[in-house]
Write a protein that holds these residues in place. Structure first.
Motif, mmCIF file in Angstrom:
data_model
loop_
_atom_site.group_PDB
_atom_site.id
_atom_site.type_symbol
_atom_site.label_atom_id
_atom_site.label_comp_id
_atom_site.label_asym_id
_atom_site.label_seq_id
_atom_site.Cartn_x
_atom_site.Cartn_y
_atom_site.Cartn_z
ATOM 1 N N ARG A 19 0.824 -1.208 0.000
ATOM 2 C CA ARG A 19 0.000 0.000 0.000
ATOM 3 C C ARG A 19 0.862 1.264 0.000
ATOM 4 O O ARG A 19 0.526 2.260 -0.643
ATOM 5 C CB ARG A 19 -0.929 -0.004 1.213
ATOM 6 N N TYR A 20 1.951 1.217 0.738
ATOM 7 C CA TYR A 20 2.787 2.419 0.873
ATOM 8 C C TYR A 20 4.060 2.341 0.019
ATOM 9 O O TYR A 20 4.952 3.179 0.172
ATOM 10 C CB TYR A 20 3.153 2.633 2.342
ATOM 11 N N PHE A 21 4.125 1.346 -0.856
ATOM 12 C CA PHE A 21 5.286 1.181 -1.744
ATOM 13 C C PHE A 21 6.587 1.201 -0.938
ATOM 14 O O PHE A 21 7.554 1.887 -1.273
ATOM 15 C CB PHE A 21 5.312 2.294 -2.820
ATOM 16 N N GLY A 60 8.918 0.783 13.602
ATOM 17 C CA GLY A 60 8.667 0.299 12.247
ATOM 18 C C GLY A 60 7.240 0.574 11.807
ATOM 19 O O GLY A 60 6.748 1.697 11.920
ATOM 20 N N ILE A 61 6.545 -0.456 11.349
ATOM 21 C CA ILE A 61 5.149 -0.294 10.912
ATOM 22 C C ILE A 61 4.165 -0.593 12.042
ATOM 23 O O ILE A 61 2.960 -0.573 11.833
ATOM 24 C CB ILE A 61 4.833 -1.164 9.683
ATOM 25 N N GLY A 62 4.682 -0.884 13.233
ATOM 26 C CA GLY A 62 3.803 -1.020 14.392
ATOM 27 C C GLY A 62 3.455 -2.431 14.820
ATOM 28 O O GLY A 62 2.564 -2.621 15.645
ATOM 29 N N SER A 63 4.174 -3.430 14.319
ATOM 30 C CA SER A 63 3.851 -4.823 14.662
ATOM 31 C C SER A 63 3.939 -5.090 16.158
ATOM 32 O O SER A 63 3.009 -5.630 16.768
ATOM 33 C CB SER A 63 4.806 -5.772 13.924
ATOM 34 N N PRO A 85 5.819 7.671 10.266
ATOM 35 C CA PRO A 85 4.732 8.277 11.046
ATOM 36 C C PRO A 85 3.358 8.152 10.391
ATOM 37 O O PRO A 85 2.374 7.845 11.072
ATOM 38 C CB PRO A 85 5.161 9.748 11.169
ATOM 39 N N GLU A 86 3.286 8.362 9.097
ATOM 40 C CA GLU A 86 2.004 8.243 8.396
ATOM 41 C C GLU A 86 1.461 6.820 8.497
ATOM 42 O O GLU A 86 0.265 6.612 8.740
ATOM 43 C CB GLU A 86 2.174 8.616 6.924
ATOM 44 N N GLN A 89 0.244 6.127 12.026
ATOM 45 C CA GLN A 89 -1.015 6.839 12.281
ATOM 46 C C GLN A 89 -2.195 6.133 11.625
ATOM 47 O O GLN A 89 -3.281 6.034 12.207
ATOM 48 C CB GLN A 89 -0.919 8.276 11.758
ATOM 49 N N ASN A 90 -1.981 5.612 10.431
ATOM 50 C CA ASN A 90 -3.069 4.971 9.691
ATOM 51 C C ASN A 90 -3.334 3.538 10.128
ATOM 52 O O ASN A 90 -4.491 3.081 10.088
ATOM 53 C CB ASN A 90 -2.761 4.975 8.186
ATOM 54 N N GLU A 91 -2.282 2.818 10.518
ATOM 55 C CA GLU A 91 -2.419 1.378 10.730
ATOM 56 C C GLU A 91 -2.648 0.968 12.183
ATOM 57 O O GLU A 91 -3.278 -0.054 12.437
ATOM 58 C CB GLU A 91 -1.179 0.654 10.183
ATOM 59 N N LEU A 92 -2.134 1.739 13.133
ATOM 60 C CA LEU A 92 -2.395 1.384 14.534
ATOM 61 C C LEU A 92 -3.874 1.614 14.848
ATOM 62 O O LEU A 92 -4.521 2.464 14.228
ATOM 63 C CB LEU A 92 -1.524 2.229 15.475
ATOM 64 N N PRO A 93 -4.424 0.867 15.782
ATOM 65 C CA PRO A 93 -5.842 1.064 16.124
ATOM 66 C C PRO A 93 -6.102 2.481 16.625
ATOM 67 O O PRO A 93 -5.228 3.104 17.227
ATOM 68 C CB PRO A 93 -6.085 0.027 17.227
ATOM 69 N N LYS A 94 -7.299 2.987 16.360
ATOM 70 C CA LYS A 94 -7.642 4.362 16.748
ATOM 71 C C LYS A 94 -7.876 4.478 18.248
ATOM 72 O O LYS A 94 -7.742 5.555 18.832
ATOM 73 C CB LYS A 94 -8.887 4.831 15.991
#
Length: 296
Positions: A19-21, A60-63, A85-86, A89-94
């Motif tokens: 998704r984020y290339f 990293g990507i939040g794993s 950061p983007e 922000q998008n992938e971690l739960p709100k």
């Protein structure tokens, strides 16, 4: 891709990469952990309890971040990759356990080796309470981070760190083994070391060339009496300067006179042909007391 699938699952990680290339940056030692059993094993090894204060290095990507949050931790993360950061922000739960993510997670774009913990954490953590460090460390910077954290004036109760298997073995090595050396001694004078679990290279994207281990470092209550730490570490380093040589040969630059070396060996009850890796920390401390301190 549904966010009900954990970030650390292979399918979700690959979807995020697409998704984020994304491309893992070799310069930052990036390898994304895609083994949920290992990720949850790290959280378990760190003994994460509700409301634990946790510093994460390189989320990293939040794993791992996601699983720390789900276990109830409050997480402050240091990151240096401006692309992340983007994604976080998008992938971690709100929200986590009914609380907005902003109340449970904070990201700071800073090299951990440049951290000023009192200033960085003061508005997010209660610095009078214990703090845990949990991280999947880049291999190339593992040792500097351990020494930096060890010197930090912060109330750490444990460091739970994923690192190269070889480095983990050096940290917990015993006298008389090949892995035992200056790094072993420098760490074991300050911390108790335990390998909590092993992680195969196949658990990462991209796959590294070596396996990893998760190590739990706990500050010692009763530290060995080593005297001047700087002098002690210098003596140890010099003793291992030429590892294949005997301790007697390595000591020549420090004690040039043969009779002086012989006297030290006699006082410590050491054989002339003993090798440096055969000495215990206590014996190195006794040796350091008999070596003149370097003139500044």
């Amino acid at each position: 891709m549904s966010n009900e699938i954990p970030i650390g699952s292979p399918v979700r990680t690959q979807a995020i990469i697409n998704r984020y290339f994304m491309r893992a940056k070799k310069s930052l030692g990036q390898n994304f952990l895609v083994d949920l059993t290992a990720i949850k094993g790290i959280v378990e090894a760190a003994d994460i309890q509700p409301d634990d204060q946790v510093i994460e290095i390189g989320p990293g990507i939040g794993s791992l971040t996601e699983q720390l949050l789900m276990a109830g931790a409050k997480v402050f993360a240091y990151e240096v990759d401006d692309n992340l950061p983007e994604i976080l922000q998008n992938e971690l739960p709100k929200e986590v356990n009914g609380q907005p993510i902003a109340e449970r997670f904070e990201l700071m774009m800073k090299d951990i080796l440049q951290a000023d913990f009192a200033a960085d954490l003061g508005d997010f953590f209660d610095l009078t309470k214990p703090i845990k460090v949990v991280a999947n460390l880049p291999y190339y910077i593992t040792t500097p981070i351990i020494f930096f954290l060890n010197k930090a004036k912060l109330k750490f109760v444990s460091l739970t760190l994923m690192m190269q298997k070889e480095v983990a073995e050096r940290l917990c090595a015993k006298p008389g083994t090949k892995a035992y050396g200056p790094l072993t001694i420098a760490v074991q004078t300050q911390m108790q070391v335990e390998i909590a679990l092993s992680v195969k290279s196949s658990s990462f994207i991209p796959r590294p060339q070596v396996d990893s281990s998760v190590v739990v470092l706990t500050p010692l209550v009763d530290k060995p009496a080593i005297g001047d730490a700087e002098h002690f570490n210098w003596v140890v380093k010099m003793c291992f300067a030429q590892r294949r040589k005997t301790l007697n040969n390595n000591l020549k630059p420090l004690l040039p006179v043969a009779t002086e070396r012989a006297q030290v060996f006699a006082e410590l009850g050491l054989e002339p042909k003993v090798r440096p890796e055969q000495l215990s920390i206590q014996q190195f401390a006794q040796l350091a007391q008999r070596i003149p301190v370097r003139k500044s």
